[in-house]
Write a protein that holds these residues in place. Structure first.
Motif, PDB file in Angstrom:
ATOM      1  N   GLU A   1     -12.394   0.511  10.673  1.00  0.00           N
ATOM      2  CA  GLU A   1     -11.395   1.127   9.821  1.00  0.00           C
ATOM      3  C   GLU A   1     -10.485   0.044   9.269  1.00  0.00           C
ATOM      4  N   ARG A   2      -9.834   0.352   8.197  1.00  0.00           N
ATOM      5  CA  ARG A   2      -8.928  -0.579   7.562  1.00  0.00           C
ATOM      6  C   ARG A   2      -7.500  -0.200   7.923  1.00  0.00           C
ATOM      7  N   ILE A   3      -6.784  -1.142   8.461  1.00  0.00           N
ATOM      8  CA  ILE A   3      -5.374  -0.950   8.793  1.00  0.00           C
ATOM      9  C   ILE A   3      -4.583  -1.813   7.826  1.00  0.00           C
ATOM     10  N   ARG A   4      -3.615  -1.212   7.161  1.00  0.00           N
ATOM     11  CA  ARG A   4      -2.923  -1.912   6.091  1.00  0.00           C
ATOM     12  C   ARG A   4      -1.479  -2.247   6.437  1.00  0.00           C
ATOM     13  N   ALA A   5      -1.039  -3.362   5.862  1.00  0.00           N
ATOM     14  CA  ALA A   5       0.354  -3.782   5.912  1.00  0.00           C
ATOM     15  C   ALA A   5       0.620  -4.491   4.588  1.00  0.00           C
ATOM     16  N   VAL A   6       0.983  -3.689   3.563  1.00  0.00           N
ATOM     17  CA  VAL A   6       1.134  -4.241   2.213  1.00  0.00           C
ATOM     18  C   VAL A   6       2.427  -3.751   1.561  1.00  0.00           C
ATOM     19  N   LYS A   7       3.013  -4.603   0.724  1.00  0.00           N
ATOM     20  CA  LYS A   7       4.265  -4.262   0.034  1.00  0.00           C
ATOM     21  C   LYS A   7       4.049  -3.231  -1.064  1.00  0.00           C
ATOM     22  N   SER A   8       2.831  -3.183  -1.609  1.00  0.00           N
ATOM     23  CA  SER A   8       2.516  -2.204  -2.647  1.00  0.00           C
ATOM     24  C   SER A   8       1.062  -1.796  -2.493  1.00  0.00           C
ATOM     25  N   TRP A   9       0.819  -0.499  -2.322  1.00  0.00           N
ATOM     26  CA  TRP A   9      -0.534   0.023  -2.159  1.00  0.00           C
ATOM     27  C   TRP A   9      -0.987   0.618  -3.480  1.00  0.00           C
ATOM     28  N   ARG A  10      -1.997   0.005  -4.076  1.00  0.00           N
ATOM     29  CA  ARG A  10      -2.557   0.443  -5.357  1.00  0.00           C
ATOM     30  C   ARG A  10      -1.479   0.588  -6.438  1.00  0.00           C
ATOM     31  N   LYS A  11      -0.661  -0.446  -6.546  1.00  0.00           N
ATOM     32  CA  LYS A  11       0.434  -0.520  -7.522  1.00  0.00           C
ATOM     33  C   LYS A  11       1.484   0.569  -7.303  1.00  0.00           C
ATOM     34  N   GLY A  12       1.554   1.078  -6.103  1.00  0.00           N
ATOM     35  CA  GLY A  12       2.512   2.123  -5.763  1.00  0.00           C
ATOM     36  C   GLY A  12       3.442   1.669  -4.655  1.00  0.00           C
ATOM     37  N   PRO A  13       3.900   2.616  -3.824  1.00  0.00           N
ATOM     38  CA  PRO A  13       4.832   2.267  -2.741  1.00  0.00           C
ATOM     39  C   PRO A  13       4.157   1.458  -1.631  1.00  0.00           C
ATOM     40  N   ARG A  14       4.966   0.940  -0.756  1.00  0.00           N
ATOM     41  CA  ARG A  14       4.475   0.131   0.361  1.00  0.00           C
ATOM     42  C   ARG A  14       3.632   0.977   1.316  1.00  0.00           C
TER      43      ARG A  14
END
Length: 142
Positions: free
Chosen positions: A4-17
């Motif tokens: 599975e993919r676990i994310r930690a990003v400031k913007s997800w798909r040009k949207g919110p964090r």
């Protein structure tokens, strides 16, 4: 075994964090939630001088009680907050990450229409560990 993919990003798909929550194995000798802690990812591995460090920066959650909620069968967790009001944060090795988890919020009040999914973990004070999200969570979060 699945991945599975676990994310930690400031913007997800040009949207919110998007900072996902995870189970961290803190006591391999204990069973279920007694050997796991919940954390929120903030940053994953980094490289320095050509060396990759497999780690994660996380904010911690603690169980509210020693047993699951009697009405739902789910554990309740709350963010660990220091005396100065900041979240308890630390760096962990990626080998201690078991999998992603799901922390829903339930209550009797309505949520504002302006509320976004990315704000949930910052705006509420306690969460259920949803063991009913999938088969693997059901086996882990008992």
């Amino acid at each position: 075994m699945r991945s599975e993919r676990i994310r930690a990003v400031k913007s997800w798909r040009k949207g919110p964090r998007r900072y996902d929550t995870i189970f961290v194995n803190t006591d391999p000798s204990a069973h279920g939630m007694h050997g796991l802690d919940v954390a929120r990812t903030r940053l994953f591995s980094f490289s320095y001088n050509g060396i990759k460090y497999p780690c994660a920066l996380v904010d911690w959650f603690s169980c509210v009680d020693d047993v699951p909620n009697s009405n739902t069968g789910m554990w309740v967790v709350e963010p660990d907050i220091l005396d100065d009001g900041t979240k308890f944060t630390s760096i962990i090795h990626l080998d201690s990450v078991v999998r992603a988890t799901h922390l829903p919020v339930f209550g009797q009040d309505f949520i504002s229409r302006t509320h976004t999914l990315s704000d949930t973990l910052d705006e509420f004070s306690s969460f259920y560990v949803n063991k009913y999200a999938d088969h693997h969570l059901f086996e882990i979060a008992f």
